[in-house]
Design an enzyme around this catalytic site. Structure first.
Site, PDB file in Angstrom:
ATOM      1  N   HIS A   1       8.115   8.502  47.368  1.00 24.06           N
ATOM      2  CA  HIS A   1       8.717   7.429  46.558  1.00 24.06           C
ATOM      3  C   HIS A   1       8.756   7.866  45.110  1.00 24.06           C
ATOM      4  O   HIS A   1       7.726   8.181  44.525  1.00 24.06           O
ATOM      5  CB  HIS A   1       7.878   6.146  46.639  1.00 24.06           C
ATOM      6  CG  HIS A   1       7.970   5.449  47.956  1.00 24.06           C
ATOM      7  ND1 HIS A   1       7.585   4.147  48.121  1.00 24.06           N
ATOM      8  CD2 HIS A   1       8.420   5.867  49.157  1.00 24.06           C
ATOM      9  CE1 HIS A   1       7.791   3.795  49.384  1.00 24.06           C
ATOM     10  NE2 HIS A   1       8.281   4.822  50.032  1.00 24.06           N
TER      11      HIS A   1
ATOM     12  N   TYR B   1       5.769  -4.864  43.695  1.00 23.06           N
ATOM     13  CA  TYR B   1       4.602  -5.622  43.237  1.00 23.06           C
ATOM     14  C   TYR B   1       5.123  -6.929  42.632  1.00 23.06           C
ATOM     15  O   TYR B   1       5.881  -6.892  41.658  1.00 23.06           O
ATOM     16  CB  TYR B   1       3.840  -4.850  42.156  1.00 23.06           C
ATOM     17  CG  TYR B   1       2.990  -3.710  42.663  1.00 23.06           C
ATOM     18  CD1 TYR B   1       3.532  -2.470  42.966  1.00 23.06           C
ATOM     19  CD2 TYR B   1       1.609  -3.885  42.828  1.00 23.06           C
ATOM     20  CE1 TYR B   1       2.742  -1.427  43.415  1.00 23.06           C
ATOM     21  CE2 TYR B   1       0.811  -2.837  43.285  1.00 23.06           C
ATOM     22  CZ  TYR B   1       1.382  -1.622  43.574  1.00 23.06           C
ATOM     23  OH  TYR B   1       0.594  -0.587  44.021  1.00 23.06           O
TER      24      TYR B   1
ATOM     25  N   PRO C   1      -7.669  -2.925  44.739  1.00 20.34           N
ATOM     26  CA  PRO C   1      -6.629  -2.051  45.308  1.00 20.34           C
ATOM     27  C   PRO C   1      -5.288  -2.060  44.575  1.00 20.34           C
ATOM     28  O   PRO C   1      -4.421  -1.242  44.886  1.00 20.34           O
ATOM     29  CB  PRO C   1      -6.461  -2.588  46.737  1.00 20.34           C
ATOM     30  CG  PRO C   1      -6.971  -3.986  46.698  1.00 20.34           C
ATOM     31  CD  PRO C   1      -8.025  -4.018  45.647  1.00 20.34           C
TER      32      PRO C   1
ATOM     33  N   LYS D   1      -5.754   3.275  43.749  1.00 18.73           N
ATOM     34  CA  LYS D   1      -6.497   4.433  43.236  1.00 18.73           C
ATOM     35  C   LYS D   1      -7.703   4.864  44.077  1.00 18.73           C
ATOM     36  O   LYS D   1      -8.208   5.975  43.914  1.00 18.73           O
ATOM     37  CB  LYS D   1      -6.997   4.146  41.804  1.00 18.73           C
ATOM     38  CG  LYS D   1      -5.886   4.108  40.776  1.00 18.73           C
ATOM     39  CD  LYS D   1      -5.393   5.501  40.448  1.00 18.73           C
ATOM     40  CE  LYS D   1      -4.084   5.536  39.719  1.00 18.73           C
ATOM     41  NZ  LYS D   1      -2.967   6.101  40.466  1.00 18.73           N
TER      42      LYS D   1
ATOM     43  N   TYR E   1       0.179   5.736  37.579  1.00 25.15           N
ATOM     44  CA  TYR E   1       0.373   5.432  39.006  1.00 25.15           C
ATOM     45  C   TYR E   1       0.542   6.721  39.827  1.00 25.15           C
ATOM     46  O   TYR E   1      -0.041   6.850  40.905  1.00 25.15           O
ATOM     47  CB  TYR E   1       1.586   4.509  39.185  1.00 25.15           C
ATOM     48  CG  TYR E   1       1.581   3.799  40.518  1.00 25.15           C
ATOM     49  CD1 TYR E   1       0.916   2.589  40.683  1.00 25.15           C
ATOM     50  CD2 TYR E   1       2.220   4.349  41.627  1.00 25.15           C
ATOM     51  CE1 TYR E   1       0.890   1.942  41.892  1.00 25.15           C
ATOM     52  CE2 TYR E   1       2.200   3.708  42.851  1.00 25.15           C
ATOM     53  CZ  TYR E   1       1.536   2.505  42.978  1.00 25.15           C
ATOM     54  OH  TYR E   1       1.505   1.879  44.196  1.00 25.15           O
TER      55      TYR E   1
END
Ligand code: FAD
Ligand code: DHB
Length: 405
Positions: A75, A204, A296, A300, A388
């Site tokens: 992704h 998200y 979560p 990570k 990220y």
């Protein structure tokens, strides 16, 4: 009583323990891995799914990336959704081509178990009454029961890779560790559904009714999460109620929504931030969730477990190659820098995207402003993107005995 000797005794066959065992094997260092659950349980446990670029590179460099390369979903971005609209964050553009890979933690564990079995080095599942002792002696020992036999493994070092609820951290005497902790007033209800992902990338969502996350495992399986109270009994949630809430929170004004399908797994996980330092006590080294937990939201935890064991493998390789203890002594300090940056990022992602029961109207407006800034400023998007996809590794692969990525 079967007695064994090894160089490194590893407690726990999660990602941290199995990867450490493999990195040590590559460097010709012997280990015994002791796990208290069954092989099936460890492989079937549904947990993380997002691998940082560096974790993917590490698995390839360690020679365990063949299936990941075939089946992992690369992704190059994600979506942040709020007030009914999705906003794209383009990792590849913002980080010079970096990406994350969606590949279930259980698949990583399956690949590492296969690699371990190929080496014929010991890996015990279903170990009972696992205990460690002698951390401050020259032969720390792991004891456990396996089948009808009591086992004793004498080691040079013990690696505590037994997760947050394991026995290694509690075996350290009182007063040695400093504990930093934050417990969040919410948890995640997670499901796996037989439904084709309706988006190529993760979404998200910040919603008035709480956080929701759209993810996936394969072209046929969707993974979704909902913010719920931390002690919410899963029995309170029928499949129908889960779908109603998912669709309510995730559907955007342009009509995007997850595809609905048969729910094959569901569970609730509480959320906390936790760090225990130092991550070493005499000859015991803690790695992964045994030493730290992140909520979560930033994806990570598994990645931190991988980076800890890379640092530990480098230190142990160096010790066995030339007797040097410098990197063993530095282990906790080197790991802690990354751990705290991941803690900060995970806390920020969590507090920006969840609704808190004790929040004020001010907090709510601040969160909206935070999300508005995040999705409209290239600088803010770059900051999210570089964290990220994963900050640079603390140590080079070469220093841990691996060929480069
Ligand atoms: P664990 O995976 O907990 O492994 C520890 C092992 O030790 C287990 O196999 C356990 O059975 C064993 N053990 C325990 N006690 C004993 C004992 N007494 N004796 C012997 N063995 C013992 N992280 C990410 O990076 N990305 C994500 O997307 C992500 N999503 C997540 C989603 C959810 C819902 C959850 C719950 C976690 C998520 N995480 C994520 C976190 C990630 O799953 C953990 O950080 C990761 O499992 C840590 O690996 P570990 O090997 O340190 O610990
Ligand atoms: C997944 C889990 C996470 O914690 C996260 O932040 C993103 C994705 C997942 O399980 O796919």
């Amino acid at each position: 009583m079967p007695n064994q000797k090894t160089q490194v005794g590893i407690v726990g066959a999660g990602p941290a323990g199995l990867l450490l065992g493999h990195l040590l094997h590559i460097n010709g260092v012997d280990s015994v891995i002791v796990e208290n659950r069954s092989r099936e349980y460890v492989i079937d446990r549904v947990r993380a799914g997002v691998l940082e670029q560096g974790t993917v590179d590490l698995l390839h460099a360690a020679g365990v990336g063949a299936r990941l390369k075939r089946e992992g979903l690369r992704h190059e971005g994600l979506y942040i959704s709020f007030q009914g609209a999705r906003h794209h964050i383009d990792f590849a553009d913002l980080t010079g081509g970096k990406a994350i890979t969606v590949y279930g933690q259980n698949e990583v564990v399956r690949d590492l178990i296969d690699a371990r079995l190929t080496t014929s080095r010991p890996l015990f599942f279903d170990a009972k009454d696992v205990a460690i002792s002698g951390m401050n002696s020259s032969t720390p020992t792991i004891r456990f029961r396996h089948g009808d036999a009591d086992h004793q493994v004498q080691c040079d070092f013990i690696a505590g890779c037994d997760g947050f609820h394991g026995i290694c951290r509690p075996s350290i005497p009182d007063g040695v560790l400093t504990i930093y902790e934050r417990v969040y007033p919410f948890g995640w209800l997670g499901i796996l559904a037989e439904a084709a992902p309706s988006s190529d990338e993760l979404v998200y969502t910040y919603h008035e009714r709480g956080f929701a996350l759209f993810s996936m495992r394969s072209p046929r399986v969707t993974r979704l999460y909902l913010q719920v109270p931390p002690d919410e009994p899963i029995e309170n949630w029928s499949d129908e109620a889960i779908w109603t809430e998912m669709l309510e929170r995730m559907t955007t004004r342009d009509g995007w929504r997850p595809n609905v399908g048969h729910i094959v797994q569901k569970s609730v996980t509480p959320m906390r931030s936790f760090v225990a330092t130092p991550m070493r006590h005499d000859r015991l080294f803690l790695a992964g969730d045994a030493a730290h937990i992140v909520p979560p939201t930033g994806a990570k935890g598994l990645n931190l477990a991988a980076s800890d064991v890379l640092v530990l493998a480098r230190a142990m390789k160096d010790f066995y190659a030339c007797g040097r203890t410098k990197w063993l002594d530095q282990y906790s300090n080197v790991c802690a820098r990354r751990v705290w940056k991941a803690q900060r990022f995970s806390w920020w992602m969590t507090s920006t995207l969840h609704r808190s029961p004790d929040e004020t109207a001010f907090d709510h407006q601040r969160q909206i402003a935070d999300l508005d800034y995040l999705t409209s400023s290239r600088a803010a998007m770059t900051s999210l993107a570089e964290q990220y996809v994963g900050l640079p590794a603390e140590v080079s692969f070469e220093s841990a005995g691996l060929s480069g990525p």
